[in-house]
Scaffold this active site. Sequence first.
Site, mmCIF file in Angstrom:
data_model
loop_
_atom_site.group_PDB
_atom_site.id
_atom_site.type_symbol
_atom_site.label_atom_id
_atom_site.label_comp_id
_atom_site.label_asym_id
_atom_site.label_seq_id
_atom_site.Cartn_x
_atom_site.Cartn_y
_atom_site.Cartn_z
ATOM 1 N N GLY A 107 79.758 -29.259 -6.741
ATOM 2 C CA GLY A 107 79.915 -29.609 -8.149
ATOM 3 C C GLY A 107 78.819 -29.061 -9.029
ATOM 4 O O GLY A 107 78.963 -28.964 -10.249
ATOM 5 N N GLU A 108 77.689 -28.685 -8.453
ATOM 6 C CA GLU A 108 76.554 -28.204 -9.231
ATOM 7 C C GLU A 108 76.771 -26.745 -9.606
ATOM 8 O O GLU A 108 77.102 -25.908 -8.750
ATOM 9 C CB GLU A 108 75.270 -28.367 -8.413
ATOM 10 C CG GLU A 108 74.005 -28.066 -9.194
ATOM 11 C CD GLU A 108 72.751 -28.306 -8.355
ATOM 12 O OE1 GLU A 108 71.696 -27.769 -8.722
ATOM 13 O OE2 GLU A 108 72.858 -29.010 -7.329
ATOM 14 N N ALA A 109 76.546 -26.434 -10.869
ATOM 15 C CA ALA A 109 76.824 -25.083 -11.385
ATOM 16 C C ALA A 109 75.951 -24.035 -10.715
ATOM 17 O O ALA A 109 76.411 -22.918 -10.431
ATOM 18 C CB ALA A 109 76.632 -25.062 -12.896
ATOM 19 N N ILE A 137 77.339 -23.189 -7.334
ATOM 20 C CA ILE A 137 78.546 -22.356 -7.474
ATOM 21 C C ILE A 137 78.161 -20.934 -7.833
ATOM 22 O O ILE A 137 78.723 -19.961 -7.310
ATOM 23 C CB ILE A 137 79.480 -22.954 -8.550
ATOM 24 C CG1 ILE A 137 79.963 -24.353 -8.135
ATOM 25 C CG2 ILE A 137 80.669 -22.040 -8.800
ATOM 26 C CD1 ILE A 137 80.788 -25.048 -9.189
#
Length: 1695
Positions: free
Chosen positions: A653-655, A658
């Site tokens: 979920g962490e940008a 990603i």
Amino acid sequence: MSTSHTLGGATRCGRVIGPSLDKIIKNAAWRKHTYLVSSCKSVLDMLESLPDDFHDPSSTVSGLAAADADSVLQPFLLSLDTAYSKVVEPALDCAFKLFSLSILRGEIQSSRQESVLFKLVNAVSKVGAMAEEPIQLAVLRVLLAAVRSPCVLIRGDCLLHVVKTCYNIYLGGLSGTTQICAKSVLAQMMLVIFTRSEEDSLDVAVKTIYVNELLTFTDKTVNEGSSVYFCQGFVNEVMAAGQGSPLPPPDVIQILLQNPETETVMTPDSPSFRGYNGEADSDMSKMRQDAFLLFKNLCKLSMRFSSQENNDDQIMVRGKTLSLELLKVIVDNGGPVWRSNESFVNAVKQYLCLSLLKNSAVSIMSIFQLQCAIFMSLLSKLRSVLKAEIGIFFPMIVLRVLEIVLQPSFLQKMTVLNLLDKMSQDPQLIVDIFVNYDCDVDSSNILERIVNGLLKTALGPPTGSSTTLSPAQDGTFRNESVKCLVNIVKAMGNWMDQQLKVNETVWPKGSQVYASSMDSNAGQIVEEGTISDSDSQPDTSTNPESYDASMLEQRRAYKIELHKGISLFNRKPSKGIEFLISSKKIGSSPEEVAAFLMKKTAGLNGSVIGDYLGEREELPLKVMHAYVDSFNFEKKDFVEAIRFFLGGFRLPGEAQKIDRIMEKFAQHYWKCNPDSFTSADTAYALAYSVIMLNTDAHNNMVKDKMTKADFVRNNRGIDDGKDLPEEYLGSLYDRVVKDEIKMNSDTLAPQSKQVNGLNKLLGLDGILNLVSWMQPDEKPHGANGLLIRDIQEQFQAKAGKSEEIYHTVTDVSILRFILEVSWGPILAAFSVTLDQSDDRLATSLCLQGFRYAVHVTAVMGMQTQRDAFVTSMAKFTNLHCASDMKQKNVDAVKAIITIAIEDGNHLQGSWEHILTCLSRIEHLQLLGEVSPADTRYVPTTKAEVDEKKALGFPNLKKRGALQNPSVMAVVRGGSYDSTSLVKSVPKLVTPEQIKNFIANLNLLDQIGNFELNHVYANSQRLNSEAIVAFVKALCKVSMSELQSPADPRVFSLTKLVETAHYNMNRIRLVWSRIWNVLSDFFVSVGLSENLSVAIFVMDSLRQLSMKFLEREELASYHFQHEFLRPFVVVMQKSSSAEIRELIVRCVSQMVLSRVSNVQSGWKSVFTVFTTAAIDERKNIVLLAFETIEKIVRDHFHCITETEISVYPDCIRCLIAFTNSKFEGDIGFNTIEFLRFCALKLAQGGLFWNEKLKSSNISSDDTQSFTELDEQVSYWVPLLSGLSKQASDPRPAIRKRSIEVLFNILMDHGHLFTRPFWTGIFSSIILPVFNNIRSKTDILFEESVDSPSSASLDTAETTWDSETSTFALQLLVDLLVHFFSSVRSQLSSVVSILVGFIKSPFQGSTGSGISVLLRLADGLARNATEDEWSEIFLALKEAASLTFAGFMKVLRAMDDIEDVETVSGQSVNNDDIDDDNLHIMSYVVSRTKKHIDVLSQIVEVVGDLYRQNKFSLSASHVDILADILSCIASHAQQLNTDTVLRRKFKRACSVQNLTEPQLLNFENESNKSYMIFLQDMVTCNPNVSKELDLESRLVTECAKVVKMYLKCTGQPQPQTKPIHWILPMETDRVEEATARTSLLVSSLEALCSLEAESLKRHVSSFFPLLVDLVRTEHCSPQVPYVLSNVLKSCIGPILA
């Protein structure tokens, strides 16, 4: 055709067909059925003309030609086509008879539709659609008869059509009876078809179906009273109709079975079937092809589901159910061929498993029950080839339902529990499940989950939780789950027992192999399943793991550790990877870690994988790069590449995470496809944009969705400032929106928020999502197609893995691992149920389970688990809290007794809990029988016993027994582990508690004394290890009973004695181990402070000993000694006189009554009596002495006939009695017994001489004493004992011991050899005289730094002069008497005599001299020259030691001042301090003794010389002369020391002592020396000449003259003349007077010399004579003798 009997002619078929045709003619409608009637008549006419013996193998009708057969059957086809019931019925009846009687024959299949038989069967099937019950039943009869006929082979589509007809009759039956009949016929057909396929033959014996069994799951509601009986009779009639018919000719059979044609009736066209070879093999027989085809189609029928267009759900469900029921019949009755044929096995995997998979989503109970039944059959028969499938179905069908506790479906769970109950009936199945799944890394822990699920069910819903179950349903669940657990444990035990028997392991006595409770059918299933499984296994040479339990253990350990690492990874990824690397489950390189994450290991969480790959630490980053690099994106579409890449994990979920992942993805994609974009930056931007689009399009939380235009606009200029084609971007947009990019598991099913952790760990989430049970009102639409395809792919993938090899383990050690997994839940289930439930059935089941669990854990040697089960059972007896007991507690007691009897060989440490229970039972029973105040100990008199029996239980209240503290403690109760029930603070006892207590005592009446005693009596059947453990435990329990401060008891102690009696006949090795335990116990209890207990124990030990001594013991064994050791230890350590006296009495009784059997036990007996001899109680000493007296007098031979070590113990015992402190005759009598023992020994011939004659033993005197014959050593203890008594402080005992010692040696010494005499002297005789030498050493050899210490009285430790003299006389007599044998000991004896001569005892010198003379007399003729030299040298040594010792004494006065030398005047004696006075007094006393000793030595020398002067050699004379010369010189040295004399005088004057006679000693010693020389010169001139004794004599005389002249004051020659002579002082006068005699003797000695001698020496002594003439003399004798010398000696010389 007048009668029916003539209808049809003479042929066999005509007699059947004729009456039917006639009936058809009569029933036909003439107008409507004209053609039919005419056809019937023509056939009748033809039949009458046919011969009876015609045979045509190709004909379809027996007895007819092939051409006639079609014509004969034509009327029946026409009749069936009419659909007119009156015509159809006789036609069907005739068809039934034709098939049943095997008249019709041939192959029926769709490829031969012109065949009349095909037409007939087809016509019959069409008639089945008529809505008339009789017609439908008749059709069923015909079709079953056709299938059953041994002459008809229905194949392919035709067979399917027959089945379908019956199927339709079942679905559309007008009544329940018809439906049941249709189902029964179908089931019977299945049996016929598959039995034929097994035997590959048409004519086989087929069992008849049981209709009742078919109604187990369905159709119970359509049962119309007697329908079952009717249907059973219907089937029986059809099956029996064909019996007795003639067998078809062989040529007919050959035609039927030859040239099989392969028919493809059904081809798998569904995508679900891809990858499976679902067709029958071309080389299969016709019957097996048909069976295969039928099985496939039944599976297809079972997979039909309703659709939106077809809502006839009820018909569909019934058809599906019927198909499953028929499949169950097939699976249940499948034989070895069906289980081993590859085609059939593949069909099961492809079709049946698929059917189970699809039907798993159906919520209809009957279907679920059938699934479970089929699954159970597969488990029993095909588990070896369906390992992967079973591993999937088990969690899906069984575990999912089992693990639902709060809101389960009652029928579903009962079905599962019933299935598990059946499973538990097969022991091998339980083991196989554990081996193949719980030990398999990629499989679920099925057995562990089963046990845990049963535990949850047995415990019921948690307290306070809401549930849909009623109390009755919950109770049923609990009982059934406990029953399953009991059966599982029982199965383990049965399997273990079976394997132990197969391995020919010796089964210990007393153990019982539990009989299986399975019925014959179940046993057959198990047996067949086992055979099938073993037959299907690969050869162990190619797969050694199959039977290696150690390998399976390693695999299970690997699995546990791997899952531990995965679980840790799912919580903390970095630590999980670190753990897996450290435990070597994965490699340490990033590539290896990435490979582990990529291979979709079961249990890995995709979200956690994404989070880990997105980390920025060094290792995760490298792993992510390796992970991405492992993909091959070459020529892949961008979206498909992303979809493929993200199929194994979920993006975090962490940008930033990603970003890192997609950046690497873009780089690798562009590297694989460099022409796709201008640079990797373009791929990165587009990838990120696609991910955002995917989230936007498929996230329900996003309201404003991104349009295609928005997506195109967002990606403008990303290709190095250029735009990507809009068509390309639009295509990307469409595909992403239409098909979400997600993990593969997400594709299967949505994630459940409450997923079972174990399912998730094992990768079963998606599978169990498939079977999310729908509510009853939902449509049974089947399972998700994608999910089914995925599961099939799992089947296919697992089939190729080596781990999927099915293992069959026969090593019984595998049970250890099974028990390690299951024992905790099993114990918890049994314990909680037994504790909370009062239901008799439930408690009975739990107790059975405990019994089986104890059996398995005990035999397998799992101590912790075994003790846990036994301890729990012991606690559930509630004997520690008797007022709360119930019937279940009594049952627990019974179960414990059963365990003790059946599994005693393996209980080991658990015996303590069992025996504690028995002890508490007896305690409670005792409280109910007698007054508790009297129950502490066993009654000692018969009157007490009678009184207690008369009281009985009702008198408890009357006598106030309930107020007794011990009873109150029992009523209050306590904890199980409490050793005493009165430790807690007393609380009031309520009347209710007392009432319950009394009632519970009555409950215990169910357990009689026989049951209790049986446990102890059964101990004799225990094996060697078990009996030792039993005795140890019994000792502990007994000790706890005896140590109870409030209520000590002897129940277990009594049982311990009984147990010892029971087991006394065991082999020595075992009994020795038992007794080691009992011995320590008897010792500890015998030393108890409780006198009653100690007495009871000693008496019990006496009883055991009496019985044990009845057994004879061989020589060189020591078990009697070990057996009697407790008596010894208690006798030595007990502080109780009563116990010691009891032991003496017990031992006395035992020995005197069993004296002939006592061997090594003598050692313990004598040790006891030795201890008693030094006892402080006189009565004990006397009692022991009386016994030892009887033993020695009457049974001495019994002692000497045993081993050598016993006899010394006897002697030591007698010696101990001589040391008794009680005065009396004991000591003297004991010494006489020693003399008696010596006499017995001599009479018994225990001597050495006889041995010596026959052996070559060296006569060397130095031979070791221990090297002699063992019989000689009998003398050693006796003589040594007497020798030691010589140091007894009591003079009488001491003297008597010495006398008896030497008397024995004198009386029996002739039996001893020279080596033995040497040993006797060195170890026995010489130590006796250590007292003499020690005394002498003290007085003459020690330092005199502390003179007072040497003057202490030593009479208590040394001999007096009288004893010494007596002993020396005996020694000398012994030496003289056996001088030839003990010649070598002369030096030792002489040394002793010399030491005695110089000892300080009063009169010892004289006594020593007399003894020495006695020795000399005795040896006068026997001693050699060297031996005489030895005697004389010893005297010289004694004198020298005397000089040295005395000079040390004199040095003690060196520090005392000589006052006359200081001042020249007299000093007051008071100035001398006390210490100096003490020293001076001591030295004076020692000087006097010293003079006496030397004087005695001079006297001895003179006496020896006078007795042997003519036989003495020159060397002897020289030694004697040296002795006398040294003494004379020493005397002169002392007398001339004026300082010493003044000190002596001063000391004597102060203390009024007489001064030492130094002058007199000097004169006497010189005189003796001079006389000796004179006598030798006169009597032995040769020796004198050799030694030049004349010169010594002249020198000595000159020395004497000089001493005289010195004392008379005669001056030495001076240069100046002397004018006058002063008169002598008084002192000089006295000295001159004392020396006169010596002077006269010296002058006379000179006169005795010959003239020549005088002439030679005159020059040396003449000047002295002149001085004498000039000297004043005090005695007139001197001038007289002097004148004679001058006249007789000097005168002639001068003349």
